[in-house]
Design a protein around this motif. Structure first.
Motif, PDB file in Angstrom:
ATOM      1  N   ASP A   7      17.742  47.681  48.846  1.00  0.00           N
ATOM      2  CA  ASP A   7      17.888  47.031  50.052  1.00  0.00           C
ATOM      3  C   ASP A   7      17.713  47.774  51.296  1.00  0.00           C
ATOM      4  O   ASP A   7      17.838  47.434  52.337  1.00  0.00           O
ATOM      5  CB  ASP A   7      19.352  46.272  50.116  1.00  0.00           C
ATOM      6  CG  ASP A   7      19.818  45.175  49.178  1.00  0.00           C
ATOM      7  OD1 ASP A   7      18.906  44.400  48.748  1.00  0.00           O
ATOM      8  OD2 ASP A   7      21.127  45.253  48.560  1.00  0.00           O
ATOM      9  N   MET A   8      17.592  49.110  51.009  1.00  0.00           N
ATOM     10  CA  MET A   8      17.510  49.622  51.941  1.00  0.00           C
ATOM     11  C   MET A   8      16.095  49.958  52.663  1.00  0.00           C
ATOM     12  O   MET A   8      15.325  49.824  51.898  1.00  0.00           O
ATOM     13  CB  MET A   8      17.858  51.443  51.516  1.00  0.00           C
ATOM     14  CG  MET A   8      19.311  51.537  51.170  1.00  0.00           C
ATOM     15  SD  MET A   8      19.552  53.215  50.664  1.00  0.00           S
ATOM     16  CE  MET A   8      19.487  54.152  52.109  1.00  0.00           C
ATOM     17  N   LYS A   9      15.898  50.137  54.125  1.00  0.00           N
ATOM     18  CA  LYS A   9      14.807  50.152  54.477  1.00  0.00           C
ATOM     19  C   LYS A   9      13.830  51.207  54.148  1.00  0.00           C
ATOM     20  O   LYS A   9      14.657  52.290  54.211  1.00  0.00           O
ATOM     21  CB  LYS A   9      14.634  49.984  56.078  1.00  0.00           C
ATOM     22  CG  LYS A   9      15.008  48.754  56.516  1.00  0.00           C
ATOM     23  CD  LYS A   9      15.090  48.552  58.022  1.00  0.00           C
ATOM     24  CE  LYS A   9      15.456  47.060  58.611  1.00  0.00           C
ATOM     25  NZ  LYS A   9      15.583  47.127  59.858  1.00  0.00           N
ATOM     26  N   PRO A  10      12.533  51.547  53.773  1.00  0.00           N
ATOM     27  CA  PRO A  10      11.785  52.483  53.773  1.00  0.00           C
ATOM     28  C   PRO A  10      12.149  53.831  54.892  1.00  0.00           C
ATOM     29  O   PRO A  10      12.044  53.284  56.130  1.00  0.00           O
ATOM     30  CB  PRO A  10      10.579  52.263  53.398  1.00  0.00           C
ATOM     31  CG  PRO A  10      10.505  50.834  54.068  1.00  0.00           C
ATOM     32  CD  PRO A  10      11.689  50.422  53.904  1.00  0.00           C
ATOM     33  N   HIS A  11      11.889  55.081  55.010  1.00  0.00           N
ATOM     34  CA  HIS A  11      12.007  55.955  55.858  1.00  0.00           C
ATOM     35  C   HIS A  11      10.787  56.929  55.461  1.00  0.00           C
ATOM     36  O   HIS A  11      10.375  57.541  54.637  1.00  0.00           O
ATOM     37  CB  HIS A  11      13.294  56.659  56.002  1.00  0.00           C
ATOM     38  CG  HIS A  11      13.223  57.935  56.789  1.00  0.00           C
ATOM     39  ND1 HIS A  11      13.229  59.178  56.472  1.00  0.00           N
ATOM     40  CD2 HIS A  11      13.008  57.914  58.252  1.00  0.00           C
ATOM     41  CE1 HIS A  11      13.047  60.174  57.329  1.00  0.00           C
ATOM     42  NE2 HIS A  11      13.150  59.378  58.441  1.00  0.00           N
ATOM     43  N   SER A 184       5.339  48.233  59.111  1.00  0.00           N
ATOM     44  CA  SER A 184       6.884  48.081  59.351  1.00  0.00           C
ATOM     45  C   SER A 184       7.522  48.017  58.049  1.00  0.00           C
ATOM     46  O   SER A 184       8.689  48.930  57.637  1.00  0.00           O
ATOM     47  CB  SER A 184       7.267  47.485  60.552  1.00  0.00           C
ATOM     48  OG  SER A 184       6.787  47.709  61.612  1.00  0.00           O
ATOM     49  N   HIS A 185       6.999  47.024  57.352  1.00  0.00           N
ATOM     50  CA  HIS A 185       7.677  46.686  56.124  1.00  0.00           C
ATOM     51  C   HIS A 185       7.465  47.813  55.244  1.00  0.00           C
ATOM     52  O   HIS A 185       8.332  48.204  54.296  1.00  0.00           O
ATOM     53  CB  HIS A 185       6.891  45.399  55.520  1.00  0.00           C
ATOM     54  CG  HIS A 185       7.477  45.196  54.217  1.00  0.00           C
ATOM     55  ND1 HIS A 185       8.721  44.462  53.844  1.00  0.00           N
ATOM     56  CD2 HIS A 185       6.544  44.892  53.150  1.00  0.00           C
ATOM     57  CE1 HIS A 185       8.557  44.332  52.563  1.00  0.00           C
ATOM     58  NE2 HIS A 185       7.512  44.607  51.986  1.00  0.00           N
ATOM     59  N   ALA A 186       6.335  48.406  55.047  1.00  0.00           N
ATOM     60  CA  ALA A 186       5.971  49.368  54.262  1.00  0.00           C
ATOM     61  C   ALA A 186       6.613  50.749  54.502  1.00  0.00           C
ATOM     62  O   ALA A 186       7.017  51.393  53.439  1.00  0.00           O
ATOM     63  CB  ALA A 186       4.577  49.512  54.082  1.00  0.00           C
ATOM     64  N   LEU A 187       6.643  51.171  55.535  1.00  0.00           N
ATOM     65  CA  LEU A 187       6.910  52.352  56.047  1.00  0.00           C
ATOM     66  C   LEU A 187       8.280  52.551  56.857  1.00  0.00           C
ATOM     67  O   LEU A 187       8.634  53.712  57.203  1.00  0.00           O
ATOM     68  CB  LEU A 187       5.739  53.248  56.843  1.00  0.00           C
ATOM     69  CG  LEU A 187       4.303  53.185  55.956  1.00  0.00           C
ATOM     70  CD1 LEU A 187       3.267  53.749  56.848  1.00  0.00           C
ATOM     71  CD2 LEU A 187       4.565  53.871  54.642  1.00  0.00           C
ATOM     72  N   GLY A 188       8.792  51.388  57.505  1.00  0.00           N
ATOM     73  CA  GLY A 188       9.998  51.483  58.075  1.00  0.00           C
ATOM     74  C   GLY A 188       9.752  52.032  59.518  1.00  0.00           C
ATOM     75  O   GLY A 188      10.969  52.175  60.163  1.00  0.00           O
ATOM     76  N   VAL A 189       8.767  52.195  60.040  1.00  0.00           N
ATOM     77  CA  VAL A 189       8.608  52.416  61.336  1.00  0.00           C
ATOM     78  C   VAL A 189       8.766  51.084  62.397  1.00  0.00           C
ATOM     79  O   VAL A 189       8.590  50.034  61.801  1.00  0.00           O
ATOM     80  CB  VAL A 189       7.111  52.954  61.706  1.00  0.00           C
ATOM     81  CG1 VAL A 189       6.881  54.301  60.952  1.00  0.00           C
ATOM     82  CG2 VAL A 189       5.817  52.032  61.205  1.00  0.00           C
ATOM     83  N   HIS A 190       9.094  51.658  63.545  1.00  0.00           N
ATOM     84  CA  HIS A 190       9.350  50.295  64.267  1.00  0.00           C
ATOM     85  C   HIS A 190       8.702  50.429  65.821  1.00  0.00           C
ATOM     86  O   HIS A 190       8.883  49.674  66.557  1.00  0.00           O
ATOM     87  CB  HIS A 190      10.970  50.177  64.468  1.00  0.00           C
ATOM     88  CG  HIS A 190      11.582  51.339  64.981  1.00  0.00           C
ATOM     89  ND1 HIS A 190      11.778  51.917  66.207  1.00  0.00           N
ATOM     90  CD2 HIS A 190      12.240  52.086  64.456  1.00  0.00           C
ATOM     91  CE1 HIS A 190      12.223  52.912  66.423  1.00  0.00           C
ATOM     92  NE2 HIS A 190      12.742  53.244  65.198  1.00  0.00           N
ATOM     93  N   GLU A 191       8.144  51.593  66.424  1.00  0.00           N
ATOM     94  CA  GLU A 191       7.462  51.914  67.454  1.00  0.00           C
ATOM     95  C   GLU A 191       6.209  52.367  67.331  1.00  0.00           C
ATOM     96  O   GLU A 191       5.729  53.341  66.457  1.00  0.00           O
ATOM     97  CB  GLU A 191       8.512  52.830  68.420  1.00  0.00           C
ATOM     98  CG  GLU A 191       7.966  53.186  69.567  1.00  0.00           C
ATOM     99  CD  GLU A 191       8.647  54.216  70.651  1.00  0.00           C
ATOM    100  OE1 GLU A 191       8.147  54.537  71.508  1.00  0.00           O
ATOM    101  OE2 GLU A 191       9.734  54.321  70.225  1.00  0.00           O
ATOM    102  N   TYR A 192       5.348  51.728  67.938  1.00  0.00           N
ATOM    103  CA  TYR A 192       3.772  52.005  67.963  1.00  0.00           C
ATOM    104  C   TYR A 192       3.018  52.550  69.073  1.00  0.00           C
ATOM    105  O   TYR A 192       3.462  51.746  70.220  1.00  0.00           O
ATOM    106  CB  TYR A 192       2.973  50.654  67.431  1.00  0.00           C
ATOM    107  CG  TYR A 192       3.476  50.298  66.007  1.00  0.00           C
ATOM    108  CD1 TYR A 192       2.634  50.858  64.802  1.00  0.00           C
ATOM    109  CD2 TYR A 192       4.606  49.634  65.766  1.00  0.00           C
ATOM    110  CE1 TYR A 192       2.939  50.491  63.596  1.00  0.00           C
ATOM    111  CE2 TYR A 192       4.884  49.285  64.559  1.00  0.00           C
ATOM    112  CZ  TYR A 192       4.240  49.559  63.346  1.00  0.00           C
ATOM    113  OH  TYR A 192       4.378  49.371  62.009  1.00  0.00           O
TER     114      TYR A 192
END
Length: 331
Positions: A7-11, A184-192
């Motif tokens: 359930d944890m988001k990737p980092h 974002s889904h694959a790598l957990g990033v949120h700012e581009y």
């Protein structure tokens, strides 16, 4: 309630986080290197020897001949690993590892030979082969994405270029927002932070690792033009402006200036294509007069790490440099 691991988001850890190993490609396709592998192999062997003082090195070899020559050149300081490979560019063909320790996961993406320009047997199998060797579970994604096309600072912030990631030869059915959502889904990033173009004559359609890199959270480094004939002067100035407008701390170092191939054409030489690993930063130099300045300025920026400049001109002839040919495995 505690969340399960699934359930944890990737980092996506930054490249300056501790590494368990560093993979390096070994050239084997003579036709991709102008008919002579001696020069690039010598440059890569020098890189491996320097890096092996700081991190375990795994050399990816894709043929009997490659295995034999790599073992003779660097077998005393690196593990020689027989896996499927086309060319040496593991940054793009290898997996992108999220998480650390037991939470690591190998994110694998579709690879289409940099937009269909350079299709080599073995390259599409490299990512899973590295993950299997490292005993890291994989998660596959349908997005076409190369590791050299992105750079992250470990806090969810990511650099990229529109020239590459929005190119119709990668994901023609996806728009910018859909590409961001997939990453974002694959790598957990949120700012581009979107830059425009990369370097002139870059085979990769403007990979960001040739023009701008994070060196700490929120701190990006890029190049300023060197010499009146720097072929990338306008592009480099635009990159710096965009990074500053994004609210980042920005430091510039000199570019190598105009570097030509045997036919007199500008080639995408860059001091940005350095490799960061445990205790050291390995910087490509091209016998240009600006490299000493760049190395001195990088040494001041990377406190606690040695900064070592190494010859990379022969590697550049194949289309990339140190960052392009490596893939770190987070500890």
């Amino acid at each position: 309630m505690a969340r399960s691991m699934s359930d944890m988001k990737p980092h996506l850890p930054p490249e300056w986080a501790p590494h368990a190993a560093l993979w390096v490609g070994w050239p084997r396709l003579v036709e991709e290197w102008g008919g002579n592998l001696d020069g690039p192999r010598a440059d890569i062997a020098g890189f491996i020897r320097a890096a092996s003082d700081f991190v375990p090195i795994r050399v990816a070899v894709g043929s009997d001949e490659a295995e034999e020559t790599a073992r003779a050149a660097v077998g005393d300081c690196a593990d020689i690993c027989r896996i499927p490979t086309g060319d040496i560019w593991l940054r793009d063909t290898g997996p992108i590892i999220t998480g650390s320790g037991d939470a690591r996961k190998a994110q694998t993406f579709r690879f289409n030979g940099w937009g269909g320009k350079y299709l080599m047997p073995g390259d599409t199998e490299t990512a899973v082969a590295i993950a299997d060797f490292e005993n890291i579970n994989t998660e596959s994604h349908d997005l076409v994405l190369e590791g050299g096309g992105i750079d992250a600072d470990g806090t969810g912030r990511l650099l990229t270029t529109g020239q590459c990631l929005l190119n119709a030869n990668r994901n023609p059915d996806l728009d910018q927002s859909e590409i961001e959502l997939a990453i974002s889904h694959a790598l957990g990033v949120h700012e581009y932070i979107w830059l425009g173009d990369g370097l002139l004559n870059d085979h990769t359609d403007g990979h960001v690792d040739n023009v701008a890199r994070f060196i700490s959270p929120g701190h990006a480094i890029c190049q300023h033009p060197s010499g009146d004939d720097d072929p990338n002067a306008e592009t480099l100035q635009e990159i710096e402006t965009t990074l500053r407008r994004a609210g980042l701390e920005v430091t510039t170092i000199p570019s190598p200036g105009l570097v030509k191939d045997e036919d007199g054409n500008p080639i995408p030489a860059s001091h940005m294509n350095f490799a960061i690993t445990n205790g050291v930063v390995l910087v490509p130099v091209y016998e240009d007069r600006y490299s000493l300045v760049a190395l001195a300025e990088l040494s001041a920026l990377f406190e606690g790490r040695q900064v070592i400049g190494l010859p990379a001109r022969h590697i550049l002839n194949g289309g990339g440099s140190f960052h392009c040919m490596t893939r770190e495995i987070p500890a």
